[in-house]
Write a protein that holds these residues in place. Structure first.
Motif, PDB file in Angstrom:
ATOM      1  N   THR A 198       0.821  -1.208   0.000  1.00 12.46           N
ATOM      2  CA  THR A 198       0.000   0.000   0.000  1.00 12.46           C
ATOM      3  C   THR A 198       0.860   1.265   0.000  1.00 12.46           C
ATOM      4  OG1 THR A 198      -0.147   0.311   2.404  1.00 12.46           O
ATOM      5  CG2 THR A 198      -1.704  -1.226   1.394  1.00 12.46           C
ATOM      6  N   CYS A 199       2.173   1.085   0.099  1.00 15.72           N
ATOM      7  CA  CYS A 199       3.061   2.242   0.261  1.00 15.72           C
ATOM      8  C   CYS A 199       3.279   2.951  -1.067  1.00 15.72           C
ATOM      9  CB  CYS A 199       4.402   1.798   0.840  1.00 15.72           C
ATOM     10  SG  CYS A 199       5.578   3.142   1.008  1.00 15.72           S
ATOM     11  N   SER A 218       5.014   6.040  -0.872  1.00 14.92           N
ATOM     12  CA  SER A 218       5.858   7.121  -0.370  1.00 14.92           C
ATOM     13  C   SER A 218       6.942   7.457  -1.383  1.00 14.92           C
ATOM     14  CB  SER A 218       6.513   6.703   0.952  1.00 14.92           C
ATOM     15  OG  SER A 218       5.527   6.331   1.883  1.00 14.92           O
ATOM     16  N   GLY A 248      -2.535   7.871   6.616  1.00 14.35           N
ATOM     17  CA  GLY A 248      -1.865   7.495   5.374  1.00 14.35           C
ATOM     18  C   GLY A 248      -1.207   8.642   4.639  1.00 14.35           C
ATOM     19  N   GLU A 253       5.207  10.572   2.982  1.00 16.32           N
ATOM     20  CA  GLU A 253       4.783   9.204   3.276  1.00 16.32           C
ATOM     21  C   GLU A 253       3.313   9.063   2.911  1.00 16.32           C
ATOM     22  OE1 GLU A 253       6.027   7.830   7.179  1.00 16.32           O
ATOM     23  OE2 GLU A 253       7.528   9.418   7.222  1.00 16.32           O
ATOM     24  N   HIS A 279       0.111   6.285   1.864  1.00 18.33           N
ATOM     25  CA  HIS A 279      -0.381   4.917   1.823  1.00 18.33           C
ATOM     26  C   HIS A 279      -1.776   4.883   1.205  1.00 18.33           C
ATOM     27  CE1 HIS A 279       2.872   4.368   4.743  1.00 18.33           C
ATOM     28  NE2 HIS A 279       2.899   3.142   4.304  1.00 18.33           N
ATOM     29  N   ASP A 280      -2.127   3.745   0.608  1.00 10.74           N
ATOM     30  CA  ASP A 280      -3.454   3.530   0.038  1.00 10.74           C
ATOM     31  C   ASP A 280      -3.808   4.594  -0.999  1.00 10.74           C
ATOM     32  OD1 ASP A 280      -4.012   1.228   1.581  1.00 10.74           O
ATOM     33  OD2 ASP A 280      -4.388   2.511   3.305  1.00 10.74           O
ATOM     34  N   ARG A 281      -2.902   4.823  -1.913  1.00 15.83           N
ATOM     35  CA  ARG A 281      -3.130   5.799  -2.972  1.00 15.83           C
ATOM     36  C   ARG A 281      -2.738   5.135  -4.287  1.00 15.83           C
ATOM     37  NH1 ARG A 281      -4.676  11.442  -1.442  1.00 15.83           N
ATOM     38  NH2 ARG A 281      -5.156  12.219  -3.489  1.00 15.83           N
TER      39      ARG A 281
END
Ligand SMILES: [Zn+2]
Length: 130
Positions: free
Chosen positions: A64-65, A67, A92, A106, A108-110
């Protein structure tokens, strides 16, 4: 000192990896990031988002990262040791900054950004780059 505008030693870094503007890679995230920073009272950092560059993606194991580094990872570590702080903006989404400079974002979930990063910065060992 004209080479300074590149930010990197041109012999070490091919032009293609100098960085892509975040607002070209993921306009929606650029807008969110700027708004969230503004809401957090980080006016200077909010203003820096328009020219924020994605220099390197995080290649950790977290699927999900999404970053990314906004400066060369080596320089990021240096900045971080000196004046680093993390600004948590939303679940996130946080920004690692050193002084008035965004060093790392950072995310997440993108999935949109994740896919754009994979296209632009394949991990070591994948075909195509490096
Ligand atoms: Zn990561």
């Amino acid at each position: 000192m004209p080479l300074r505008r590149h930010g990197f030693d041109p012999r070490r870094r091919p032009a293609a990896t100098v960085g892509t503007l975040l607002r070209e890679l993921d306009p929606e995230l650029a807008r969110d990031l700027s708004d969230e920073l503004d809401a957090a009272g980080e006016r200077v950092l909010a203003g820096a988002v328009a020219s924020l560059r994605v220099v390197e993606a995080c290649h950790c194991d977290d699927p999900t990262c999404a970053s990314f580094y906004a400066v060369d990872p080596f320089r990021a570590a240096w900045f971080w040791r000196h004046r680093g702080r993390t600004i948590v903006l939303a679940p996130g989404l946080s920004v690692d900054a050193a002084g008035d400079r965004i060093v790392c974002v950072e995310v997440h979930d993108r999935p949109t950004l994740k896919n754009a990063l994979i296209m632009r910065f394949p991990a070591d060992g994948e075909p195509g780059r490096r």
